[in-house]
Write an enzyme that holds these catalytic residues in place. Sequence first.
Site, short mmCIF file in Angstrom:
data_model
loop_
_atom_site.label_atom_id
_atom_site.label_comp_id
_atom_site.label_asym_id
_atom_site.label_seq_id
_atom_site.Cartn_x
_atom_site.Cartn_y
_atom_site.Cartn_z
N ASP A 357 0.83 -1.20 0.00
CA ASP A 357 0.00 0.00 0.00
C ASP A 357 0.87 1.26 0.00
O ASP A 357 2.05 1.22 0.37
CB ASP A 357 -0.91 0.02 1.22
CG ASP A 357 -0.13 0.15 2.51
OD1 ASP A 357 0.87 -0.58 2.66
OD2 ASP A 357 -0.47 0.99 3.35
N GLU A 358 0.29 2.36 -0.39
CA GLU A 358 0.88 3.69 -0.25
C GLU A 358 2.33 3.75 -0.75
O GLU A 358 3.18 4.40 -0.14
CB GLU A 358 0.78 4.16 1.20
CG GLU A 358 -0.66 4.36 1.63
CD GLU A 358 -0.82 4.76 3.08
OE1 GLU A 358 -1.80 5.44 3.40
OE2 GLU A 358 0.03 4.37 3.92
#
Length: 546
Positions: A357-358
Amino acid sequence: MRRRSARKHPSRPLLRRSRLIRLLGALLLAAAATGAGGGTAEAAAPAVPADDTDPRARVVPVPATVTPGGTPYTLTRRTAIRVPGTAQARGVGDYLAGVLRPSTGYPLPVTAAAGEDGIRLRLATTGREVEDLGAEGYRLEADADAVTITARQPAGLFHGVQTLRQLLPAAVERRTAQSGPWRVPGGTITDVPRFAYRGAMLDVSRHFFTVPQVKRYIDQLALYKINKLHLHLSDDQGWRIAIDSWPRLATYGGSTQVGGGRGGFYSKDDYREIVRYAQSRYLTVVPEIDMPGHTNAALASYARLNCDGVAPPLYTGTNVGFSSLCVPKDVTYDFVDDVVRELAALTPGPYLHIGGDEAHSTSPQDYAAFMDRVQPVVAKYGKTVIGWHQLTGARPAEGAVAQYWGLKGDEREVVAAAKAGTKMILSPGNRAYLDMKYTKDTPLGLDWAGYVEVRQSYDWNPGAYLKGAPASAVLGVEAPLWSETVSTSDHIEYLAFPRVAGIAELGWSPAATHDWDAYRVRLAAQGPRWDALGIDFYRSPQVLWE
């Protein structure tokens, strides 16, 4: 996932003041509900039945089917726990005795001797009585002579024991002798889970939590039939698991935490003990090494993992998206192979979470290339990949699982992957994230996904959440607890309870049983139990606590 900076940690007195304010508010709501024409819809919930004859008044998650009636069973000094069968079944009996002996003061011997009385734990692998119970289901029957829990597998016996605990008065959870009486309502419960995956995640990277603290949380989760413990073992602020081939990951990368505290890490023996203890409570540990982003602790530990060969300083803030492994370098994949190999060897469960993620500092092309090389490494060491739902923007490997943490359930790539066969674990940030603040006034948590009160956390249907995706794509649910503002067990409990109980019910109970008004009555009955267990929970004014 973690988009806002953390607030200063509140002190325990602040938590106490907040709880006092909310308790007073709940009392005022209760008083309004009983007044002529007063009160609100939230305050009008019926009281828990005083006679406790119906298990549906007290048990969370609510059982699949309940047939109440008949004479209750009463524990006495003569009660025995009868467990003919395997060593695993005997272990469940010993566990139950350990729960019941301190509060009842009864000897409660655990015996393999057959009998028609007492508490009977039965394993039956064949026959019509168990053909519908599966690996985790159970049947609990109570009458004047005995309480009998029948299951096909020891996990089913263990889950049945959790229901039995909740059928007994809340004082049974105390560690000193109580007065009783210890009655179990008469009737039959037949219970199986809706979803195979029912998880909770603890972020031990932003703030480190010791082995005893993790064990305490495991015990609390087990009461609600949670069967997966996802441990977020690495992030920008700390690396928490010893890796022999890259020792500085833990000794240097694990030396601090958010705010600059001393941090910490698990030795391999520590991690094995967490895994063993979780197994004894029928939870499977799912370890996560977040990559290619959220990797500053690793990058700070080894300069050669950086594209420019320069190690950044350790990081103790709460920003996200600024770090990335160097995708073109071969040493990156030597690193990944070593870490996955050592962690897989420590982990008996089927899953290994690779984060994903991210990764804002990784180009989309590099991200896809990284995932193409890393997913086969996980498979090489016998594990199934789980990744945050950004994995669906790359090329999920066959059998890979995506964990959804968005807010709307309509992301095109996620829905397309679900339709194509990628299984989904649902953790919507505005429903299941336990680190969200309850209201603007509650002292712990973040608010990037909004304020998440108890009803909002409970009142959604996992099977219909992803718009246009088949319900069959949903493997289960998980309640993550990120630790930017969380540094003690007290903090964990305040944010997790009551919400984790609701996520557990969504994972276990049939969709047809889903009803907020009925649930909050049963939830209210958990308050005295949490008090007895020493759980520091948020007394939401949406619930008329007992």
